[in-house]
Design an enzyme around this catalytic site. Structure first.
Site, PDB file in Angstrom:
ATOM      1  N   PRO A  11       0.641  -1.617  -0.053  1.00  0.00           N
ATOM      2  CA  PRO A  11      -0.362   0.012   0.209  1.00  0.00           C
ATOM      3  C   PRO A  11       0.523   1.131   0.124  1.00  0.00           C
ATOM      4  CG  PRO A  11      -0.406  -0.927   1.906  1.00  0.00           C
ATOM      5  CD  PRO A  11       0.502  -2.133   1.268  1.00  0.00           C
ATOM      6  N   ASN A  12       0.639   2.379  -0.879  1.00  0.00           N
ATOM      7  CA  ASN A  12       0.900   3.441  -0.425  1.00  0.00           C
ATOM      8  C   ASN A  12       2.368   3.340  -1.611  1.00  0.00           C
ATOM      9  OD1 ASN A  12      -0.928   4.785   1.037  1.00  0.00           O
ATOM     10  ND2 ASN A  12      -0.223   3.084   2.163  1.00  0.00           N
ATOM     11  N   TYR A  24      11.239   8.822   1.597  1.00  0.00           N
ATOM     12  CA  TYR A  24      11.015   8.254   0.772  1.00  0.00           C
ATOM     13  C   TYR A  24      11.820   8.235  -0.314  1.00  0.00           C
ATOM     14  CZ  TYR A  24       8.365   5.504   3.873  1.00  0.00           C
ATOM     15  OH  TYR A  24       7.321   4.992   4.984  1.00  0.00           O
ATOM     16  N   ASN A  73       8.091  -5.544  -1.250  1.00  0.00           N
ATOM     17  CA  ASN A  73       7.740  -4.643   0.049  1.00  0.00           C
ATOM     18  C   ASN A  73       6.714  -4.494   0.327  1.00  0.00           C
ATOM     19  OD1 ASN A  73       8.138  -2.330   1.687  1.00  0.00           O
ATOM     20  ND2 ASN A  73       9.222  -1.285  -0.236  1.00  0.00           N
ATOM     21  N   ALA A  76       2.764  -1.390   4.530  1.00  0.00           N
ATOM     22  CA  ALA A  76       2.502  -0.874   6.028  1.00  0.00           C
ATOM     23  C   ALA A  76       1.991  -2.601   6.737  1.00  0.00           C
ATOM     24  CB  ALA A  76       1.411  -0.253   6.325  1.00  0.00           C
ATOM     25  N   ASP A  86       1.375 -16.060   6.271  1.00  0.00           N
ATOM     26  CA  ASP A  86       0.923 -16.713   5.973  1.00  0.00           C
ATOM     27  C   ASP A  86       1.498 -17.628   5.036  1.00  0.00           C
ATOM     28  OD1 ASP A  86      -1.637 -17.171   8.237  1.00  0.00           O
ATOM     29  OD2 ASP A  86       0.441 -17.623   8.859  1.00  0.00           O
ATOM     30  N   GLU A  97      12.835  -9.910   1.835  1.00  0.00           N
ATOM     31  CA  GLU A  97      11.422  -8.838   2.756  1.00  0.00           C
ATOM     32  C   GLU A  97      12.570  -7.413   1.951  1.00  0.00           C
ATOM     33  OE1 GLU A  97       9.875  -6.963   6.256  1.00  0.00           O
ATOM     34  OE2 GLU A  97      11.125  -8.784   6.111  1.00  0.00           O
ATOM     35  N   HIS A  99      12.493  -2.774   2.130  1.00  0.00           N
ATOM     36  CA  HIS A  99      12.330  -1.759   2.306  1.00  0.00           C
ATOM     37  C   HIS A  99      13.324  -0.543   1.723  1.00  0.00           C
ATOM     38  CE1 HIS A  99       9.094  -3.790   4.783  1.00  0.00           C
ATOM     39  NE2 HIS A  99      10.262  -4.710   5.578  1.00  0.00           N
ATOM     40  N   ARG A 106      13.251   3.579  12.818  1.00  0.00           N
ATOM     41  CA  ARG A 106      12.776   5.250  12.888  1.00  0.00           C
ATOM     42  C   ARG A 106      11.735   4.556  13.794  1.00  0.00           C
ATOM     43  NH1 ARG A 106       9.383   3.940   7.013  1.00  0.00           N
ATOM     44  NH2 ARG A 106       8.405   6.308   7.701  1.00  0.00           N
TER      45      ARG A 106
END
Ligand code: DHK
Length: 152
Positions: A11-12, A24, A73, A76, A86, A97, A99, A106
């Site tokens: 999201p976003n 970002y 990524n 949130a 899962d 993963e 970021h 943060r």
């Protein structure tokens, strides 16, 4: 044709480049896609983004059947979605993963990822360049795995 690498964004991230650029950066998601395709070279690549948890889970199921490797990524959802965790648990190939920011530097709400315990590797804090770095690493891991599976 070799199996593709999937790059999934949560999201976003569709607002990347305009969204809190002081955190970002100014690189857009379209730029990130170009960087990933350049890093993938002749390896096919599926690059997607959704603000929907359900859509991300469906793509993870698809990737479990179709992909040679995964960069995700979860944004949130990293800290909230056991459902995505899962689905990631079921992914049979190398998974990274990713970021853009160093989540561990943060606010405390960004410190506990639900995903890090079920993936091969975590990249955080390299900015947008983390994406092509992850794709390159996956290509190498996939080639190694293929070498191991070819009978001597
Ligand atoms: C992106 C987000 O949207 C945040 O919710 C995460 C992640 C960090 C990133 O650094 O790419 O916490």
């Amino acid at each position: 044709m070799s199996k593709p690498i999937y790059v999934l964004n949560g999201p976003n991230l569709n607002r990347l480049g305009r969204r809190e650029p002081e955190i970002y950066g100014h690189t857009t998601l379209a730029d990130v896609e170009k960087m990933c395709r350049a890093a993938a070279g002749d390896t096919p690549l599926e690059f997607r983004q959704s603000n929907s948890e359900t859509q991300l889970i469906d793509w993870l199921h698809e990737a479990s059947d179709e992909a040679a490797g995964l960069v995700i990524n979860p944004a949130a959802y990293t800290f909230t979605s056991m459902a995505i965790m899962d689905a990631l648990k079921m992914f049979p190939a190398p998974a990274i993963e990713l970021h853009i920011t160093n989540i561990h530097r943060r606010e405390p709400m960004y410190h506990k990822s639900l995903m890090s315990g079920v993936v091969t590797s975590v990249i955080a804090g390299l900015g947008a360049r983390g994406y092509p770095t992850a794709v390159q690493a996956l290509k190498e891991m996939i080639t190694e795995t293929q070498k191991e599976t070819v009978p001597a």
